[in-house]
Design an enzyme around this catalytic site. Structure first.
Site, PDB file in Angstrom:
ATOM      1  N   ASP A  91       0.869  -1.189   0.089  1.00 22.00           N
ATOM      2  CA  ASP A  91       0.020   0.056   0.039  1.00 22.00           C
ATOM      3  C   ASP A  91       0.927   1.293  -0.003  1.00 22.00           C
ATOM      4  O   ASP A  91       2.051   0.916   0.026  1.00 22.00           O
ATOM      5  CB  ASP A  91      -1.089  -0.054   1.041  1.00 22.00           C
ATOM      6  N   ASP A 268      -7.908  -7.221   0.449  1.00 18.71           N
ATOM      7  CA  ASP A 268      -6.847  -7.622   1.774  1.00 18.71           C
ATOM      8  C   ASP A 268      -7.652  -6.954   2.843  1.00 18.71           C
ATOM      9  O   ASP A 268      -8.383  -6.096   2.821  1.00 18.71           O
ATOM     10  CB  ASP A 268      -5.468  -6.796   1.583  1.00 18.71           C
ATOM     11  N   CYS A 306     -12.312 -29.429   7.428  1.00 15.14           N
ATOM     12  CA  CYS A 306     -11.504 -28.192   7.008  1.00 15.14           C
ATOM     13  C   CYS A 306      -9.937 -28.956   7.037  1.00 15.14           C
ATOM     14  O   CYS A 306      -9.566 -29.670   8.016  1.00 15.14           O
ATOM     15  CB  CYS A 306     -11.378 -26.929   7.879  1.00 15.14           C
ATOM     16  N   CYS A 308      -7.246 -27.267   7.256  1.00 12.63           N
ATOM     17  CA  CYS A 308      -6.001 -26.311   7.828  1.00 12.63           C
ATOM     18  C   CYS A 308      -5.415 -27.281   9.086  1.00 12.63           C
ATOM     19  O   CYS A 308      -5.757 -28.109   9.612  1.00 12.63           O
ATOM     20  CB  CYS A 308      -6.584 -25.286   8.453  1.00 12.63           C
ATOM     21  N   CYS A 311      -7.441 -27.538  12.218  1.00 17.50           N
ATOM     22  CA  CYS A 311      -8.826 -28.575  12.017  1.00 17.50           C
ATOM     23  C   CYS A 311      -8.231 -29.888  11.849  1.00 17.50           C
ATOM     24  O   CYS A 311      -8.899 -30.941  12.381  1.00 17.50           O
ATOM     25  CB  CYS A 311      -9.616 -27.935  10.960  1.00 17.50           C
ATOM     26  N   HIS A 337      -5.771 -21.142  10.546  1.00 16.99           N
ATOM     27  CA  HIS A 337      -7.333 -21.461  10.091  1.00 16.99           C
ATOM     28  C   HIS A 337      -8.019 -20.307   9.372  1.00 16.99           C
ATOM     29  O   HIS A 337      -8.551 -20.488   8.268  1.00 16.99           O
ATOM     30  CB  HIS A 337      -8.154 -21.758  11.392  1.00 16.99           C
TER      31      HIS A 337
END
Lengths: 380, 380
Positions: A91, A268, A306, A308, A311, A337
């Site tokens: 940015d 974002d 999930c 991830c 999980c 996660h």
């Protein structure tokens, strides 16, 4: 940079594309995790990479103040400094000057402010901000803009818009100066506050510069949700269809769905990792706080199925225990996660666009996401 | 449990062995990372596993207070609760009661104390502590002992010793009660403060119980380094050669070398991860603080050639930046480095024992470790 739209949803403005950047190609729409200080809070770079993120955002304001342009330039840019070998969008620092600096003054030539770290005085001009981002080797750099809160007068909104356009032109000139080995692109930013004619005017002035992409700033800055939706759809109609569109600072599931529906390609947000550090995690039924007593003995993962790290390996009871005990592993796993959840959601969105089923995806997602009532909003 | 000594150093008491435990075999001497709340601060379990750690320590006091025995038992022990599939040693909580609880009283039957978390009243007896560790499915459990500071009277040291022996006997009886599916072992603890006859007496009383291993407590509790060395070598001579010996609470390179030289097989310490969170990391030339200005533009890794995630991927300048900016990734990477460093060091020690070169390894290591003068000590 090359942007190719490969699929369009036939019931909305949603589109799927391929964005070719100096550090590799990526599919759009895409969510960018925020790595303010050239590090995403709580995650190893390998975890981001393995999850599938190939574009992260870093903050020019922070990196300018610390560790500074010269050091990053000496390393050959943020990629080499932080050993992140995929793309980086930076940015411009404008938003951070307005939200973090203890003092700031906007003049025609740039912004004057004091550092939130040590109170030292600094000036950022549009040219300087481009030079910084060239030193950072940003794959996508943003122009310095004037971001305004939702409650300002027409006159002030107009002034901010005019300055933003003027700075976009100066940024363009600075960006076009040859820089050996640098192939990043510049995106200008649409402002105009919450005045429809100003949004239109800002967009038209920005589009005229014929830069490789466009960004929408000054939304999701505290206004009501319906106002956000209204001004998002109003603004995008003035942006070219063939260039990537970046909606700055949004990243909750509801806002992502709105963004995609309106033909946004990049977004974002710090929120997914920020709420994770406080134990709040995304589920298809809305957000939950892992600290809640009702999860004290739960053998279930955050989200069944999930993929991830959190999980696949841990129960809600264990994660709750980590948060109650103040263990770093709690924020680390919850952050991973939340980013995984959004990455997966956006992948499903891309697929739904290709299948012309985005609208159904959106309504099904929201129906389920809001099904648990008050837990459907981040922070509960 | 089975313990086999496979190599002995011919110039010291150092020995190399294989310890067979319910969750897998491991080589000794071995350093155990501390996972107080069933999590090692700043590291994913996979990182510990990949580094080669197959035995970690968890704290009974902490886990008893939070999340509590019933929950961990319900999950089938700490392994399943925290998804750590290798071995776990749990301390007895005695040391933590003395160092953390805002109030504690030692009686014949056990310790009475208040929780440091919420002030609630609790009692831990030797029997209860064994029951807790059985519920935790600890591969190695420790008896409840009375740990004393370095400056107490002979009379008080004797009382603590006698209580520790008495509690060891009661722990043994409780441990021997059949518990279906549980195959962990109990280690008693030698106390005796800094009185040589009491150390001898404690060791002899403990050894008489013929338990699978022995531990030395009450060392490295604030006494001078030479006193630590003196009492370590004094104490080990009364311990059986054929059983594993655990020296509690040590884990800096110097102390590890002393421990191994005296025939110690297991050791643990919070220090490597604690100092890492404050930016202090091990190098072969002593510890360094990554926050120091002299590393601001260093392209070097912490340790050239080190195979840890931090050294393979990042410069000292980037790591310093992370610490200065307060990014979680700094403590995460520094913690991983420090544990990797010790793991690697202990692997080299084992190799040197097999090659009858431990003494040379020790003197070379220390010469280099202390070469940088004041930076040779943790915390500088």
């Amino acid at each position: 940079m090359k942007f190719s739209i490969i699929d369009k949803d036939n019931r909305s403005s949603a589109r799927r594309g391929i964005l070719e950047l100096p550090h590799g190609n990526l599919e759009t729409p895409v969510f960018m995790p925020v790595g303010t200080n050239a590090a995403v809070k709580g995650l190893h770079h390998e975890s981001l990479d393995n999850t599938g993120f190939k574009l992260i955002l870093a903050n020019t304001y922070h990196l300018y103040l610390r560790p500074g342009m010269d050091l990053i330039d000496d390393f050959g840019g943020i990629h080499k400094f932080s050993n992140w070998n995929h793309n980086i969008l930076t940015d411009s620092g404008g938003f951070q000057v307005f939200s973090l600096a203890p003092f700031r003054k906007i003049k025609e030539d740039g912004v004057y402010f004091r550092s939130h770290i040590d109170g030292s005085y600094h000036t950022l001009t549009p040219e300087k901000v481009v030079q910084l981002q060239k030193a950072f080797r940003s794959d996508i750099m943003m122009q310095l803009d004037v971001c305004t809160p939702p409650d300002i007068s027409y006159k002030k909104a107009l002034e901010a818009l005019e300055l933003t356009t003027s700075w976009a032109k100066r940024s363009l000139i600075e960006w076009q100066k040859e820089t050996p080995g640098y192939a990043g692109v510049l995106f200008p930013i649409v402002q105009g506050n919450f005045y429809k004619d100003l949004r239109k005017r800002s967009a038209e002035e920005i589009v005229e510069l014929a830069l490789p992409g466009t960004a929408i700033g000054g939304l999701s800055v505290g206004e009501e949700y319906s106002k956000f939706q209204d001004f998002l759809s109003h603004t995008v109609q003035f942006l070219p269809l063939d260039k990537p569109r970046y909606l700055m600072g949004i990243g909750t599931p509801e806002y992502i769905l709105d963004a995609v529906e309106n033909g946004i390609d990049l977004f974002d947000c710090v929120l997914p990792t920020r709420i994770a550090r406080n134990s709040t995690v995304f589920t298809p039924e809305g957000t939950i706080s892992l600290k809640k007593a009702k999860f004290a003995s739960s053998h279930e993962p955050i989200v069944e199925g999930c993929g991830c790290r959190a999980c696949k390996n841990y129960s809600r009871a264990y994660l709750r225990h980590l948060f109650k005990a103040g263990e770093m592993l709690g924020p680390m796993l919850a952050s991973e996660h939340n980013l995984f959840f959004l990455h997966n959601m956006v992948a499903e969105i891309r697929q739904s666009i290709s299948e012309n089923s985005f609208s159904a995806y959106k309504s099904n997602f929201l129906k389920r996401y809001n099904s648990a009532g008050s837990t459907g909003k981040a922070g509960n």
